[in-house]
Design a protein around this motif. Structure first.
Motif, PDB file in Angstrom:
ATOM      1  N   ASP A 179       0.879  -1.166   0.000  1.00  0.00           N
ATOM      2  CA  ASP A 179       0.000   0.000   0.000  1.00  0.00           C
ATOM      3  C   ASP A 179       0.915   1.214   0.000  1.00  0.00           C
ATOM      4  O   ASP A 179       1.278   1.758   1.039  1.00  0.00           O
ATOM      5  CB  ASP A 179      -0.906  -0.028   1.230  1.00  0.00           C
ATOM      6  CG  ASP A 179      -2.082   0.922   1.121  1.00  0.00           C
ATOM      7  OD1 ASP A 179      -2.217   1.568   0.066  1.00  0.00           O
ATOM      8  OD2 ASP A 179      -2.865   1.022   2.081  1.00  0.00           O
ATOM      9  N   GLU A 180       1.319   1.639  -1.181  1.00  0.00           N
ATOM     10  CA  GLU A 180       2.575   2.340  -1.387  1.00  0.00           C
ATOM     11  C   GLU A 180       2.680   3.746  -0.809  1.00  0.00           C
ATOM     12  O   GLU A 180       3.759   4.321  -0.750  1.00  0.00           O
ATOM     13  CB  GLU A 180       2.890   2.340  -2.887  1.00  0.00           C
ATOM     14  CG  GLU A 180       3.170   0.930  -3.391  1.00  0.00           C
ATOM     15  CD  GLU A 180       3.107   0.828  -4.911  1.00  0.00           C
ATOM     16  OE1 GLU A 180       2.343   1.604  -5.529  1.00  0.00           O
ATOM     17  OE2 GLU A 180       3.812  -0.025  -5.457  1.00  0.00           O
ATOM     18  N   PRO A 207       0.683   5.228  12.304  1.00  0.00           N
ATOM     19  CA  PRO A 207      -0.756   5.469  12.144  1.00  0.00           C
ATOM     20  C   PRO A 207      -1.261   4.976  10.790  1.00  0.00           C
ATOM     21  O   PRO A 207      -0.617   5.199   9.766  1.00  0.00           O
ATOM     22  CB  PRO A 207      -0.869   7.008  12.232  1.00  0.00           C
ATOM     23  CG  PRO A 207       0.394   7.452  12.892  1.00  0.00           C
ATOM     24  CD  PRO A 207       1.452   6.466  12.497  1.00  0.00           C
ATOM     25  N   HIS A 208      -2.391   4.314  10.821  1.00  0.00           N
ATOM     26  CA  HIS A 208      -3.003   3.842   9.573  1.00  0.00           C
ATOM     27  C   HIS A 208      -4.087   4.845   9.207  1.00  0.00           C
ATOM     28  O   HIS A 208      -5.275   4.661   9.499  1.00  0.00           O
ATOM     29  CB  HIS A 208      -3.573   2.435   9.765  1.00  0.00           C
ATOM     30  CG  HIS A 208      -3.962   1.758   8.483  1.00  0.00           C
ATOM     31  ND1 HIS A 208      -5.217   1.877   7.941  1.00  0.00           N
ATOM     32  CD2 HIS A 208      -3.255   0.990   7.614  1.00  0.00           C
ATOM     33  CE1 HIS A 208      -5.277   1.194   6.811  1.00  0.00           C
ATOM     34  NE2 HIS A 208      -4.091   0.646   6.586  1.00  0.00           N
ATOM     35  N   ASP A 209      -3.671   5.945   8.548  1.00  0.00           N
ATOM     36  CA  ASP A 209      -4.588   7.070   8.386  1.00  0.00           C
ATOM     37  C   ASP A 209      -4.542   7.742   7.018  1.00  0.00           C
ATOM     38  O   ASP A 209      -5.119   8.805   6.834  1.00  0.00           O
ATOM     39  CB  ASP A 209      -4.294   8.124   9.461  1.00  0.00           C
ATOM     40  CG  ASP A 209      -2.841   8.597   9.437  1.00  0.00           C
ATOM     41  OD1 ASP A 209      -2.069   8.137   8.557  1.00  0.00           O
ATOM     42  OD2 ASP A 209      -2.476   9.418  10.291  1.00  0.00           O
ATOM     43  N   LYS A 210      -3.860   7.159   6.054  1.00  0.00           N
ATOM     44  CA  LYS A 210      -3.725   7.794   4.745  1.00  0.00           C
ATOM     45  C   LYS A 210      -4.851   7.368   3.805  1.00  0.00           C
ATOM     46  O   LYS A 210      -5.392   6.274   3.919  1.00  0.00           O
ATOM     47  CB  LYS A 210      -2.370   7.445   4.109  1.00  0.00           C
ATOM     48  CG  LYS A 210      -1.158   7.936   4.884  1.00  0.00           C
ATOM     49  CD  LYS A 210       0.125   7.534   4.155  1.00  0.00           C
ATOM     50  CE  LYS A 210       1.364   7.889   4.959  1.00  0.00           C
ATOM     51  NZ  LYS A 210       1.542   9.356   5.039  1.00  0.00           N
ATOM     52  N   GLY A 252      -6.482   1.301   0.578  1.00  0.00           N
ATOM     53  CA  GLY A 252      -7.060   1.356   1.903  1.00  0.00           C
ATOM     54  C   GLY A 252      -6.269   0.539   2.899  1.00  0.00           C
ATOM     55  O   GLY A 252      -5.993   0.972   4.005  1.00  0.00           O
ATOM     56  N   SER A 253      -5.872  -0.655   2.513  1.00  0.00           N
ATOM     57  CA  SER A 253      -5.085  -1.569   3.340  1.00  0.00           C
ATOM     58  C   SER A 253      -4.479  -2.611   2.418  1.00  0.00           C
ATOM     59  O   SER A 253      -4.906  -2.776   1.275  1.00  0.00           O
ATOM     60  CB  SER A 253      -5.974  -2.250   4.392  1.00  0.00           C
ATOM     61  OG  SER A 253      -5.299  -3.323   5.038  1.00  0.00           O
ATOM     62  N   SER A 288     -13.239   3.593   3.916  1.00  0.00           N
ATOM     63  CA  SER A 288     -12.882   4.789   4.685  1.00  0.00           C
ATOM     64  C   SER A 288     -11.578   5.439   4.246  1.00  0.00           C
ATOM     65  O   SER A 288     -11.406   6.646   4.426  1.00  0.00           O
ATOM     66  CB  SER A 288     -12.793   4.437   6.178  1.00  0.00           C
ATOM     67  OG  SER A 288     -11.776   3.467   6.410  1.00  0.00           O
ATOM     68  N   HIS A 289     -10.648   4.669   3.700  1.00  0.00           N
ATOM     69  CA  HIS A 289      -9.340   5.208   3.342  1.00  0.00           C
ATOM     70  C   HIS A 289      -8.945   4.919   1.900  1.00  0.00           C
ATOM     71  O   HIS A 289      -7.783   5.078   1.534  1.00  0.00           O
ATOM     72  CB  HIS A 289      -8.251   4.644   4.273  1.00  0.00           C
ATOM     73  CG  HIS A 289      -8.352   5.143   5.679  1.00  0.00           C
ATOM     74  ND1 HIS A 289      -9.175   4.560   6.614  1.00  0.00           N
ATOM     75  CD2 HIS A 289      -7.750   6.187   6.306  1.00  0.00           C
ATOM     76  CE1 HIS A 289      -9.067   5.220   7.760  1.00  0.00           C
ATOM     77  NE2 HIS A 289      -8.218   6.202   7.598  1.00  0.00           N
ATOM     78  N   GLY A 290      -9.884   4.478   1.095  1.00  0.00           N
ATOM     79  CA  GLY A 290      -9.562   4.165  -0.294  1.00  0.00           C
ATOM     80  C   GLY A 290     -10.088   5.226  -1.249  1.00  0.00           C
ATOM     81  O   GLY A 290     -11.137   5.832  -1.011  1.00  0.00           O
ATOM     82  N   ASP A 291      -9.337   5.478  -2.296  1.00  0.00           N
ATOM     83  CA  ASP A 291      -9.767   6.422  -3.322  1.00  0.00           C
ATOM     84  C   ASP A 291      -9.387   5.886  -4.686  1.00  0.00           C
ATOM     85  O   ASP A 291      -8.220   5.586  -4.920  1.00  0.00           O
ATOM     86  CB  ASP A 291      -9.105   7.782  -3.112  1.00  0.00           C
ATOM     87  CG  ASP A 291      -9.474   8.781  -4.191  1.00  0.00           C
ATOM     88  OD1 ASP A 291     -10.667   8.857  -4.537  1.00  0.00           O
ATOM     89  OD2 ASP A 291      -8.571   9.476  -4.699  1.00  0.00           O
ATOM     90  N   ASP A 292     -10.361   5.753  -5.596  1.00  0.00           N
ATOM     91  CA  ASP A 292     -10.120   5.251  -6.948  1.00  0.00           C
ATOM     92  C   ASP A 292      -9.284   3.984  -6.881  1.00  0.00           C
ATOM     93  O   ASP A 292      -8.128   3.959  -7.300  1.00  0.00           O
ATOM     94  CB  ASP A 292      -9.418   6.317  -7.787  1.00  0.00           C
ATOM     95  CG  ASP A 292      -9.398   5.981  -9.267  1.00  0.00           C
ATOM     96  OD1 ASP A 292     -10.177   5.107  -9.692  1.00  0.00           O
ATOM     97  OD2 ASP A 292      -8.595   6.594 -10.001  1.00  0.00           O
ATOM     98  N   PRO A 293      -9.831   2.899  -6.320  1.00  0.00           N
ATOM     99  CA  PRO A 293      -9.026   1.729  -5.959  1.00  0.00           C
ATOM    100  C   PRO A 293      -8.239   1.131  -7.117  1.00  0.00           C
ATOM    101  O   PRO A 293      -8.715   1.064  -8.247  1.00  0.00           O
ATOM    102  CB  PRO A 293     -10.059   0.727  -5.436  1.00  0.00           C
ATOM    103  CG  PRO A 293     -11.217   1.553  -5.026  1.00  0.00           C
ATOM    104  CD  PRO A 293     -11.244   2.718  -5.949  1.00  0.00           C
TER     105      PRO A 293
END
Length: 751
Positions: free
Chosen positions: A518-519, A582-585, A590-591, A623-628
């Motif tokens: 998850d780069e 922190p896992h917050d980006k 997402g993960s 919650s943390h993914g965008d354009d997967p």
């Protein structure tokens, strides 16, 4: 990490043909192999390509345009730039002027290109385009057929059949297109991310997602340059020939021989030579209602692949053989490939997608070589470099159906151990340290400077080891293991031994300063995927040593047994990386927990932990993914299948048909929103969800093991892996419903 992915993150942060009597009779084409464009696609035509693993040509709507073409591992090494695929002289172009204007210069319009249909037959790898060209009060029926030979890898041919609706003179042009060097070219080997973005903007371009079919990353992933050293032709013999050299790279040769319609005597034939064209220009008088067939036969070679071939003689010999014979041989070779296939009963849309994905993989595979798969096939995207895509994604997708076509991928890593040793010394570690982006010819590190931090994405070294071991397990070839794979496995295990850190307080081994799959998470400690993959690579090295009679370093077992993989005991799930991070980006994934379930790695865990990991992945994607990223999305079907959830597996398979497949030819793109296309890992991942996901099969020491119960999505009647090759045996694998409605797996031996 894929350097273009990093750049994108930085950017977001800142803003049927009859055959001769001797031809084998081929069955009618299964509709699931046929992809047809109509006039409705003119405005959003996403090009495909024709290729045989050695060279290619892109497709275009008219079937006659000047198309870009590429050759395997034929790279431009201009100083200051990264290596990139050098576009070879375009060979598939033919132009026609009935008197009112040239075909290729006339606008695409349904009123001009009447009854338009272009079909890519993926079963026979042949592109056929038909229309009536009606312009300036003259009309001609046109059919264009093009293929890149699978039977004779140095050959290709394109043919135009013209039936005029008038009497009179016409012109035809048969050029080899001599490309100029792309401008602007950026010194990508030295430019930082912000500097690159600024330079792209200053050139009047952007890296924004663009409407189909405009390439999103064209400002970065442009082609390299082939300098033409000599070019000549013979108007009487109707031949063209040239020699060229990729900038600071290898030499190549290309030739064409033109076949005229039987009984036609041209009014004039002229040889044209300019800086941009080497062409035969023909004027002829045609008669209304008669069909005239003109054929352009091509032959190509490069240093390291047929440089001893006389390409002009090959092209001329092909003309003597004739188009129908060459086409029949080509299509028969492809039909033979499809004897190993994935057949789905009950979901035509998925069947069609599987066939297009397999087509793209097979189009880019070779036999008996040591070349990897470029990330985006024989195109310039991602600069043709070899990533973990080649080893972890494409390789397993080919291994069971076409092991001879998977083998070059692992042979590439054996061939390039020396550059990997040199790179290890550069970074102060031992053994072999393979680069994140490897040049497909030399194996050296060719990562763009703006993505320099990807030297930390070291899981590629474990991915390579896993692929080497899988090839041995699937073939049982001990001689190959000892001669070719063992040096790779030993070097990688030695690398990990020098790369880990021992935590005395916890009596465990850790790996610090890595880039997660998850780069966006860069320079993190104890990425779970990296640590788990490294542990598997070390275990593999121990097993391989026992097979080949070598001495295993005792530290390999020690480190593997104590490798730390972050885990949340309270939540009973794995962590993406050390809990201190922190896992917050907002990321493309997402993960990365879904990749712990990836068939190559398949980290052992309880069913409950697997379920919790999978649920966290889904929650994080929301919650943390965008354009997967499609590389992650295609793996969700595998995760659901491992959990025995047939409905969810089917839903994720269906989801991967939406947005990622660009019409009219099912070209997969990196995300649903962008046009970064031809990414073979995405096609390979979708194929893997059938091979390993729904079947539950895994390649291990026991064989092709039924590790998970098979599943069939609702509405599916069955799934068959046809022509599986495993340890010298061939068989079909069926997933079918029993009398109780539950899925069961049946193997059927083949002669």
């Amino acid at each position: 990490m894929k350097s273009g992915r990093l750049l994108a993150l930085l950017f977001r942060a800142s803003f049927c043909i009859a055959a001769a009597s001797t031809t084998p009779v081929l069955a009618a084409t299964d509709p699931s192999f046929l992809f047809t464009a109509t006039a409705r696609d003119f405005g959003s035509y996403f090009p495909s390509y024709l290729a045989n693993g050695y060279f290619s040509t892109m497709t275009s709507p008219r079937g006659t345009e000047p198309n870009a073409a590429y050759m395997v591992a034929f790279m431009d090494y201009k100083p200051g730039d990264i290596s990139r695929p050098a576009a070879i002289p375009g060979w598939s172009e033919i132009d026609y002027n009935p008197g009112g204007g040239w075909l290729n210069r006339t606008r695409l319009d349904a009123g001009i290109f009447q009854g338009y249909a272009q079909t890519l037959d993926m079963q026979g790898a042949t592109l056929t385009t038909r229309y009536r060209f009606a312009y300036a009060n003259k009309a001609s029926d046109v059919q264009v057929t093009t293929f890149v030979s699978q039977a004779s890898p140095h050959l290709a041919a394109t043919q135009i059949a013209i039936t005029p609706r008038f009497d009179g003179p016409v012109q035809l042009s048969f050029p080899l297109r001599l490309w100029s060097e792309h401008q602007p070219r950026f010194p990508i080997a030295s430019m930082g991310g912000e500097e690159m973005i600024s330079a792209v903007i200053a050139s009047g371009q952007t890296l924004d997602n663009k409407p189909v079919p405009t390439p999103d990353r064209a400002p970065v992933w442009y082609p390299g340059y082939t300098q033409v050293l000599s070019a000549d032709g013979d108007a009487k013999a109707l031949t063209l020939a040239l020699k060229g050299r990729a900038q600071h790279g290898l030499g190549m040769a290309e030739a064409a021989a033109i076949g005229l319609p039987e009984g036609l005597s041209p009014d004039a034939v002229k040889l044209e030579r300019t800086p941009t064209r080497l062409s035969l220009e023909i004027t002829a008088t045609l008669h209304k209602g008669r069909r005239y067939v003109f054929t352009k036969y091509l032959a190509l070679s490069r240093e390291g692949w047929g440089e001893d071939q006389d390409v002009l003689a090959l092209a001329s010999a092909a003309r003597t053989t004739g188009f129908e014979r060459l086409l029949a041989d080509h299509q028969a070779a492809w039909h033979a490939l499809w004897q190993s296939d994935i057949v789905i009963d009950g979901n035509p849309a998925v069947q069609k997608a599987v066939h297009s994905d397999l087509y793209y993989l097979l189009s880019n595979s070779t036999v008996g070589t040591a070349w990897p798969m470029g990330a985006c096939a024989l195109t310039p995207n991602y600069a043709g470099h070899a990533f973990w895509d080649s080893d972890s994604w494409v390789f397993p997708a080919l291994l069971l159906l076409h092991p001879e076509r998977a083998k070059p991928i692992v042979m590439f890593r054996d061939r390039t151990t020396e550059p990997a040793r040199a790179r290890a010394r550069q970074y102060g570690v031992e053994g072999t340290m393979y680069p994140w982006e490897a040049d497909p010819q030399t194996g050296v590190d060719v990562t763009p400077h703006f993505a320099w931090e990807v030297y930390r994405e070291v899981h590629v070294n474990a991915d390579i080891a896993i692929a080497q071991w899988q090839y041995y397990l699937a073939t049982g070839d001990k001689a190959w293991l000892k001669t070719h794979a063992w040096p790779v496995l030993e070097g990688i295990a030695t690398f990990w031994t020098s790369r880990v850190t021992y935590d005395k307080a916890h009596d465990r081994y850790e790996i610090h300063h890595v880039t997660s799959p998850d780069e966006a998470y860069n320079d993190v400690p104890n990425d779970s995927f990296t640590n788990a993959a490294a542990r598997k690579a070390l275990d593999i090295a121990v097993k391989a040593a026992g097979v080949v009679g070598a001495k295993a370093d005792p530290r390999w077992s020690e480190i593997a047994s104590k490798m730390y993989i972050p885990f949340d005991a309270a939540g009973q799930r794995h962590l993406d990386f050390d809990k201190s991070v922190p896992h917050d980006k907002i990321t493309w994934m997402g993960s990365s927990l879904a990749w712990l379930m990836y068939p190559n790695l398949d980290l052992p865990m309880s069913t409950q932990v697997r379920r919790n990991d999978f649920q966290f992945q889904l929650d994080a994607l929301k919650s943390h993914g965008d354009d997967p990223n499609e590389m992650m999305m295609v793996m969700l079907a595998v995760g659901a299948a491992e959990l025995g959830d047939a409905r969810a597996a089917g839903a994720w398979i269906d989801r991967n048909l939406v947005g990622f497949l660009k019409p009219p030819f099912n070209v997969r793109t990196e995300t649903a929103a962008n046009n970064a296309g031809y990414i073979l890992a995405t096609s390979a991942g979708f194929v893997q969800s059938m091979l390993y996901g729904l079947t539950g099969l895994r390649i291990d020491e026991e064989g092709l093991s039924e590790k998970y119960a098979p599943v069939l999505p609702p509405g599916w009647n069955g799934l068959t892996l046809k022509g599986v090759h495993f340890r010298g045996q061939r068989f079909d694998v069926h997933v079918e419903r029993g009398a109780d409605g539950e899925a069961k797996l049946v193997r059927e031996a083949l002669p």
